[in-house]
Motif scaffolding. Structure first.
Motif, PDB file in Angstrom:
ATOM      1  N   VAL A 159     -16.746  -3.937   3.149  1.00 21.20           N
ATOM      2  CA  VAL A 159     -16.244  -2.569   3.168  1.00 21.20           C
ATOM      3  C   VAL A 159     -16.704  -1.913   1.870  1.00 21.20           C
ATOM      4  CG1 VAL A 159     -14.201  -1.101   3.211  1.00 21.20           C
ATOM      5  CG2 VAL A 159     -14.271  -3.192   4.601  1.00 21.20           C
ATOM      6  N   SER A 160     -17.384  -0.773   2.003  1.00 18.92           N
ATOM      7  CA  SER A 160     -17.907  -0.055   0.843  1.00 18.92           C
ATOM      8  C   SER A 160     -17.405   1.379   0.888  1.00 18.92           C
ATOM      9  CB  SER A 160     -19.442  -0.080   0.852  1.00 18.92           C
ATOM     10  OG  SER A 160     -19.949   0.630  -0.253  1.00 18.92           O
ATOM     11  N   ILE A 161     -16.481   1.699  -0.017  1.00 14.51           N
ATOM     12  CA  ILE A 161     -15.888   3.037  -0.054  1.00 14.51           C
ATOM     13  C   ILE A 161     -15.892   3.537  -1.496  1.00 14.51           C
ATOM     14  CG2 ILE A 161     -13.788   4.391   0.342  1.00 14.51           C
ATOM     15  CD1 ILE A 161     -13.248   2.579   2.745  1.00 14.51           C
ATOM     16  N   GLN A 162     -16.437   4.730  -1.674  1.00 13.54           N
ATOM     17  CA  GLN A 162     -16.530   5.365  -2.976  1.00 13.54           C
ATOM     18  C   GLN A 162     -15.123   5.703  -3.473  1.00 13.54           C
ATOM     19  OE1 GLN A 162     -18.468   9.198  -2.760  1.00 13.54           O
ATOM     20  NE2 GLN A 162     -19.552   8.815  -4.664  1.00 13.54           N
ATOM     21  N   TRP A 163     -14.832   5.340  -4.708  1.00 18.51           N
ATOM     22  CA  TRP A 163     -13.497   5.548  -5.260  1.00 18.51           C
ATOM     23  C   TRP A 163     -13.190   7.037  -5.408  1.00 18.51           C
ATOM     24  CZ3 TRP A 163     -11.455   1.490  -9.124  1.00 18.51           C
ATOM     25  CH2 TRP A 163     -10.085   1.670  -9.334  1.00 18.51           C
ATOM     26  N   VAL A 164     -14.103   7.761  -6.058  1.00 23.94           N
ATOM     27  CA  VAL A 164     -13.962   9.205  -6.235  1.00 23.94           C
ATOM     28  C   VAL A 164     -15.238   9.850  -5.707  1.00 23.94           C
ATOM     29  CG1 VAL A 164     -13.684  11.096  -7.886  1.00 23.94           C
ATOM     30  CG2 VAL A 164     -12.488   8.923  -8.275  1.00 23.94           C
ATOM     31  N   ASN A 165     -15.095  10.804  -4.809  1.00 25.06           N
ATOM     32  CA  ASN A 165     -16.262  11.431  -4.208  1.00 25.06           C
ATOM     33  C   ASN A 165     -17.003  12.282  -5.238  1.00 25.06           C
ATOM     34  OD1 ASN A 165     -17.598  13.862  -2.654  1.00 25.06           O
ATOM     35  ND2 ASN A 165     -17.509  12.113  -1.264  1.00 25.06           N
ATOM     36  N   ASN A 166     -18.323  12.142  -5.265  1.00 25.38           N
ATOM     37  CA  ASN A 166     -19.150  12.835  -6.254  1.00 25.38           C
ATOM     38  C   ASN A 166     -19.297  14.329  -5.995  1.00 25.38           C
ATOM     39  OD1 ASN A 166     -20.814  11.690  -4.048  1.00 25.38           O
ATOM     40  ND2 ASN A 166     -22.477  12.766  -5.046  1.00 25.38           N
ATOM     41  N   GLU A 167     -18.936  14.813  -4.813  1.00 22.64           N
ATOM     42  CA  GLU A 167     -19.048  16.241  -4.526  1.00 22.64           C
ATOM     43  C   GLU A 167     -17.694  16.940  -4.469  1.00 22.64           C
ATOM     44  OE1 GLU A 167     -21.451  16.767  -1.051  1.00 22.64           O
ATOM     45  OE2 GLU A 167     -23.186  15.792  -1.978  1.00 22.64           O
ATOM     46  N   THR A 168     -16.683  16.256  -3.955  1.00 29.98           N
ATOM     47  CA  THR A 168     -15.373  16.905  -3.768  1.00 29.98           C
ATOM     48  C   THR A 168     -14.333  16.484  -4.800  1.00 29.98           C
ATOM     49  OG1 THR A 168     -14.531  15.167  -2.310  1.00 29.98           O
ATOM     50  CG2 THR A 168     -15.774  16.984  -1.273  1.00 29.98           C
ATOM     51  N   GLY A 169     -14.537  15.343  -5.443  1.00 27.31           N
ATOM     52  CA  GLY A 169     -13.551  14.833  -6.392  1.00 27.31           C
ATOM     53  C   GLY A 169     -12.369  14.140  -5.743  1.00 27.31           C
ATOM     54  N   VAL A 170     -12.394  13.994  -4.413  1.00 25.43           N
ATOM     55  CA  VAL A 170     -11.293  13.334  -3.704  1.00 25.43           C
ATOM     56  C   VAL A 170     -11.226  11.866  -4.130  1.00 25.43           C
ATOM     57  CG1 VAL A 170     -10.462  12.573  -1.441  1.00 25.43           C
ATOM     58  CG2 VAL A 170     -11.306  14.903  -1.744  1.00 25.43           C
ATOM     59  N   ILE A 171     -10.009  11.412  -4.417  1.00 25.19           N
ATOM     60  CA  ILE A 171      -9.768  10.036  -4.850  1.00 25.19           C
ATOM     61  C   ILE A 171      -9.211   9.244  -3.670  1.00 25.19           C
ATOM     62  CG2 ILE A 171      -8.496   8.564  -6.460  1.00 25.19           C
ATOM     63  CD1 ILE A 171      -8.302  11.087  -8.302  1.00 25.19           C
ATOM     64  N   GLN A 172      -9.953   8.213  -3.256  1.00 25.72           N
ATOM     65  CA  GLN A 172      -9.497   7.357  -2.163  1.00 25.72           C
ATOM     66  C   GLN A 172      -8.471   6.351  -2.697  1.00 25.72           C
ATOM     67  OE1 GLN A 172     -10.238   7.836   0.985  1.00 25.72           O
ATOM     68  NE2 GLN A 172     -11.860   9.341   0.645  1.00 25.72           N
ATOM     69  N   PRO A 173      -7.518   5.914  -1.866  1.00 26.37           N
ATOM     70  CA  PRO A 173      -6.518   4.922  -2.292  1.00 26.37           C
ATOM     71  C   PRO A 173      -7.127   3.510  -2.303  1.00 26.37           C
ATOM     72  CG  PRO A 173      -6.147   5.515   0.002  1.00 26.37           C
ATOM     73  CD  PRO A 173      -7.270   6.389  -0.485  1.00 26.37           C
ATOM     74  N   ILE A 174      -7.975   3.274  -3.288  1.00 26.70           N
ATOM     75  CA  ILE A 174      -8.784   2.048  -3.313  1.00 26.70           C
ATOM     76  C   ILE A 174      -7.927   0.781  -3.352  1.00 26.70           C
ATOM     77  CG2 ILE A 174     -10.397   0.721  -4.764  1.00 26.70           C
ATOM     78  CD1 ILE A 174     -11.735   2.834  -2.969  1.00 26.70           C
ATOM     79  N   ARG A 175      -6.854   0.769  -4.102  1.00 24.25           N
ATOM     80  CA  ARG A 175      -6.028  -0.448  -4.151  1.00 24.25           C
ATOM     81  C   ARG A 175      -5.505  -0.809  -2.757  1.00 24.25           C
ATOM     82  NH1 ARG A 175      -3.620  -3.901  -7.496  1.00 24.25           N
ATOM     83  NH2 ARG A 175      -4.055  -2.738  -9.385  1.00 24.25           N
ATOM     84  N   GLN A 176      -4.959   0.174  -2.029  1.00 23.21           N
ATOM     85  CA  GLN A 176      -4.422  -0.100  -0.690  1.00 23.21           C
ATOM     86  C   GLN A 176      -5.545  -0.503   0.277  1.00 23.21           C
ATOM     87  OE1 GLN A 176      -3.637   2.476  -2.682  1.00 23.21           O
ATOM     88  NE2 GLN A 176      -1.645   3.330  -2.177  1.00 23.21           N
ATOM     89  N   ILE A 177      -6.681   0.167   0.163  1.00 24.98           N
ATOM     90  CA  ILE A 177      -7.830  -0.181   1.012  1.00 24.98           C
ATOM     91  C   ILE A 177      -8.255  -1.617   0.733  1.00 24.98           C
ATOM     92  CG2 ILE A 177     -10.279   0.301   1.413  1.00 24.98           C
ATOM     93  CD1 ILE A 177      -9.584   3.295   0.787  1.00 24.98           C
ATOM     94  N   ALA A 178      -8.425  -1.943  -0.541  1.00 24.87           N
ATOM     95  CA  ALA A 178      -8.881  -3.277  -0.923  1.00 24.87           C
ATOM     96  C   ALA A 178      -7.874  -4.363  -0.540  1.00 24.87           C
ATOM     97  CB  ALA A 178      -9.165  -3.317  -2.425  1.00 24.87           C
ATOM     98  N   GLU A 179      -6.591  -4.084  -0.673  1.00 26.14           N
ATOM     99  CA  GLU A 179      -5.576  -5.072  -0.272  1.00 26.14           C
ATOM    100  C   GLU A 179      -5.683  -5.368   1.214  1.00 26.14           C
ATOM    101  OE1 GLU A 179      -1.969  -3.235  -1.715  1.00 26.14           O
ATOM    102  OE2 GLU A 179      -2.243  -4.099  -3.730  1.00 26.14           O
ATOM    103  N   HIS A 180      -5.866  -4.326   2.029  1.00 27.82           N
ATOM    104  CA  HIS A 180      -6.020  -4.551   3.465  1.00 27.82           C
ATOM    105  C   HIS A 180      -7.302  -5.336   3.761  1.00 27.82           C
ATOM    106  CE1 HIS A 180      -6.112  -4.174   7.744  1.00 27.82           C
ATOM    107  NE2 HIS A 180      -7.324  -3.645   7.651  1.00 27.82           N
TER     108      HIS A 180
END
Length: 180
Positions: free
Chosen positions: A82-103
């Motif tokens: 699973v490869s998900i950008q932590w903070v989007n380089n265009e919008t600045g949206v922050i993904q919930p990486i800890r919860q994603i990674a735990e799952h």
């Protein structure tokens, strides 16, 4: 021991995604990512699809976030990255990486995040996060252009995309960029 220096985020992402041996127990057969990733991830995923690797693209909601429910509905095992950008380089949206990674870990998969936009802006303690591979680039934190890194958790294997040399644990062989 966990850091491999590269020429930047694009090379770091390519080493992780296009690797023939990025796994704890074998070759990756499926990649789960989003449609809003940096072009270095999206282009690498297009190449993987040409090689026959299954790539699943998650959509995002109107706030730019993935749905954890959508992610949880996908089958994962030790051959899933699973490869998900932590903070989007265009919008600045922050993904919930800890919860994603735990799952991802609970499901047996491997977790990669491109943290280029998060580095220096979000508190990151790689050793305490359930992330297997993290990539970044120096110029996003006012470092020199042409310098990046891959952080690799103990036990995760990466093969070299290049031939020759034992520098950077043979994952990124060649003369090291000492000034960088």
């Amino acid at each position: 021991e966990e850091v491999i220096f590269t020429s930047g985020g694009t090379e770091s992402n390519s080493i992780v995604l296009l690797n023939d041996d990025v796994a704890v127990g074998g070759v990756i057969e499926k990649v789960i990512t989003t449609r809003i990733e940096h072009s270095s991830i999206l282009d690498a995923c297009a190449r993987l699809q040409q090689r026959g690797v299954k790539v699943v693209y998650l959509d995002v909601d109107s706030d730019g976030l993935i749905s954890l429910k959508d992610l949880q509905s996908l089958h994962m095992d030790s051959k899933t990255l699973v490869s998900i950008q932590w903070v989007n380089n265009e919008t600045g949206v922050i993904q919930p990486i800890r919860q994603i990674a735990e799952h991802v870990h609970d499901s047996g998969g491997l977790m990669h995040t491109d943290a280029s936009q998060a580095l220096g802006k979000i508190d990151i303690n790689f050793s305490s996060l359930p992330i297997d591979l993290m990539t970044c680039t120096a110029h996003k934190i006012h470092g020199p252009q042409g310098v990046g890194a891959i952080l690799i958790k103990d036990g995760v294997q990466l093969a070299s995309l290049l031939a020759g040399g034992s520098q950077e644990r043979s994952i990124r062989p060649g003369t090291e960029n000492i000034p960088g």
